[in-house]
Design an enzyme around this catalytic site. Structure first.
Site, mmCIF file in Angstrom:
data_model
loop_
_atom_site.group_PDB
_atom_site.id
_atom_site.type_symbol
_atom_site.label_atom_id
_atom_site.label_comp_id
_atom_site.label_asym_id
_atom_site.label_seq_id
_atom_site.Cartn_x
_atom_site.Cartn_y
_atom_site.Cartn_z
ATOM 1 N N CYS A 159 -25.656 -5.360 -8.963
ATOM 2 C CA CYS A 159 -26.823 -5.730 -8.360
ATOM 3 C C CYS A 159 -26.562 -6.390 -6.856
ATOM 4 O O CYS A 159 -26.622 -7.502 -6.684
ATOM 5 C CB CYS A 159 -27.775 -6.692 -9.162
ATOM 6 S SG CYS A 159 -27.902 -6.223 -10.603
ATOM 7 N N ARG A 169 0.581 -1.072 -0.069
ATOM 8 C CA ARG A 169 -0.066 0.091 -0.079
ATOM 9 C C ARG A 169 0.917 1.137 0.063
ATOM 10 O O ARG A 169 0.594 2.377 -0.678
ATOM 11 C CB ARG A 169 -0.701 -0.210 0.965
ATOM 12 C CG ARG A 169 -1.794 0.852 1.331
ATOM 13 C CD ARG A 169 -2.728 0.930 2.678
ATOM 14 N NE ARG A 169 -3.203 -0.319 3.138
ATOM 15 C CZ ARG A 169 -4.318 -0.957 2.799
ATOM 16 N NH1 ARG A 169 -5.217 -0.229 2.313
ATOM 17 N NH2 ARG A 169 -4.758 -1.945 3.078
HETATM 18 C C1 LIG Z 1 2.783 -11.053 4.039
HETATM 19 C C2 LIG Z 1 2.522 -9.593 3.700
HETATM 20 N N1 LIG Z 1 3.523 -8.952 3.415
HETATM 21 C C3 LIG Z 1 3.114 -7.724 2.822
HETATM 22 C C4 LIG Z 1 1.660 -7.210 2.739
HETATM 23 C C5 LIG Z 1 1.460 -5.947 2.237
HETATM 24 O O1 LIG Z 1 0.935 -5.117 3.160
HETATM 25 P P1 LIG Z 1 0.756 -3.514 2.964
HETATM 26 O O2 LIG Z 1 0.125 -3.391 1.681
HETATM 27 O O3 LIG Z 1 -0.304 -3.226 4.142
HETATM 28 O O4 LIG Z 1 2.004 -3.017 2.977
HETATM 29 C C6 LIG Z 1 1.003 -8.132 3.119
HETATM 30 C C7 LIG Z 1 -0.612 -7.760 2.928
HETATM 31 O O5 LIG Z 1 -1.460 -8.129 3.426
HETATM 32 C C8 LIG Z 1 1.097 -9.296 3.559
HETATM 33 O O6 LIG Z 1 0.136 -10.326 3.742
#
Ligand SMILES: Cc1ncc(COP(=O)(O)O)c(C=O)c1O
Length: 410
Positions: free
Chosen positions: A340, A273
């Site tokens: 829907c 993210r």
């Molecule tokens: C094992 C693992 N690493 C990294 C991430 C990336 O997380 P983020 O997008 O919150 O940085 C995730 C996301 O769920 C994850 O499950």
């Protein structure tokens, strides 16, 4: 700095008017900023330069090949959770020695593929999986690097559906079980258990949950290292929120070295993210204004199949109009999609700008967990994805055709 801003009341993304893009590309579509993606990666990367580390971008957040190629060119590795994510990472030019394979339910083919293709590290989430990987590595005549994903049992104060680090969640191996595994390490002759890994959730805005997980990991590692010196990598996962955090990257760095030092360990970071979210927008057209008794629905042409985070996680994404309009309509308004399902809604607000049928809106911060979660629900196609690089607009995924959609059905 955001590349999405109003100039003379016109919304622009990297200096191009949204309305201009929407005139030549069929809505809804995703649009990414190369600049933002690059800056996000570099800003994070620059903090850790005096450590031994890999930044393994989490492909589950976005696995568009063009975006991955950009990240690969900046030095990114990959955190993958399926064989196809692994293949996409390789296709994008990310070398296998920078790939970490995570995930609680890897099947035999995926494990075989990862080992045969020299995956840097497989993160393991159960004793049963550890045994299976050992057997497959033995069959292939290889020794595989392993990270034990521990469950540090920490509450990360994020949405319940994106927390992963407490013992109620299915993820990871408890600290006690991890110690047992190290006591039985001789049973796993085709594995080299080199890492402790954890990932406590996503969109985390406070440093404390990280502090807690570092504390648990440090305590565990100290015990393990009394007997096993092979442990040299700490995979701290992802989870850092890109916005409204009460800590800086420097705070995070300082916390990390307070617990683990600068020179003793290699680090793996798995942000998703943080790198991709605000680099992407979803542009959609208003189909209809529908006013019922005391309430207004703005029905747009993007649906939960294109962006399911609000329906899945109650995620709130700000929605902007492509032309700044100060004449708000003070009436309860829901911006909804055409699917829907009652849960096909993006936002509920007490007022929203007066907007005409045919106008465009922009859903912000959808570069992560947007496109990768999309589906063909309601027999709707995967939509186009664009990349803006300064003045240039490039199509980086074509809209799915009807032919492609039905070709595997018999
Ligand atoms: C094992 C693992 N690493 C990294 C991430 C990336 O997380 P983020 O997008 O919150 O940085 C995730 C996301 O769920 C994850 O499950």
């Amino acid at each position: 700095m955001s590349q999405l801003k109003y100039e003379n009341n016109i919304l622009r993304f990297e200096n191009i008017d949204i309305d201009e893009i929407a005139k030549t590309h069929q809505t809804p579509f995703y649009c990414y900023s190369k600049n933002m993606l690059t800056n996000n990666f570099n800003n994070f990367n620059n903090v850790f330069l005096d450590l031994n580390y890999k930044i393994c971008f989490s492909l589950k957040s976005n696995s568009n090949l063009t975006l991955l190629r950009i990240l690969a060119s900046l030095g990114a590795g990959a955190d993958v959770v399926s064989e196809w994510e692994f293949k996409k990472a390789i296709e994008a030019g990310i070398p296998a020695e920078k790939i970490v394979f995570s995930g609680i339910g890897k099947n035999e083919n995926e494990i075989r593929y990862a080992i045969a293709n020299n995956c840097f590290q497989i993160n393991v989430e159960s004793l049963a999986e550890l045994k299976k990987i050992n057997q497959i590595a033995k069959d292939l005549g290889k020794v595989q690097n392993i990270g034990i994903r521990i469950n540090p049992d920490v509450q990360s104060d994020t949405h319940e559906k994106i927390t992963t680090g407490s013992l109620e969640n299915k993820f990871g191996i408890s600290v006690n079980e991890t110690l047992d595994i190290f006591n039985r390490i001789n049973e796993f002759s085709s594995l080299s258990i080199t890492s402790i890994a954890f990932h406590i959730g996503s969109n985390i805005k406070d440093l404390n949950p990280f502090k807690h997980s570092f504390e648990v990991a440090k305590h565990l590692i100290d015990k393990i290292q009394l007997n096993y010196e092979t442990l040299k990598t700490i995979d701290v996962g992802g989870g850092i929120s890109p916005e409204d955090r009460n800590f800086t990257f420097e705070d995070y760095y300082n916390l990390l070295i307070t617990y683990f030092g600068k020179d003793k360990f290699n680090f793996i970071f798995e942000p998703g993210r943080l790198i991709a979210a605000d680099a992407g927008i979803l542009v959609s057209k208003v189909l209809y204004n529908k006013i019922t008794e005391g309430k207004k629905f703005i029905i747009i042409d993007a649906g939960m199949n294109d962006m399911m985070r609000p329906a899945l996680y109650d995620a709130e994404h700000e929605i902007l109009t492509s032309k700044l309009n100060n004449s708000d309509h003070n009436i309860e308004t829901e911006i909804v999609g055409p699917i829907c399902e009652t849960s096909d809604k993006f936002i509920k607000t007490d007022k929203f700008a007066n907007i005409e049928d045919g106008d465009y809106v922009v859903i912000k911060n959808v570069g992560a967990y947007g496109s990768t979660m999309s589906s063909n629900y309601n027999a709707r196609p995967f939509i186009e994805e664009l990349l803006i690089d300064k003045e240039e607009i490039q199509i980086i995924r074509k809209k799915q055709s009807f032919g492609d959609f039905i070709k595997n059905e018999l």
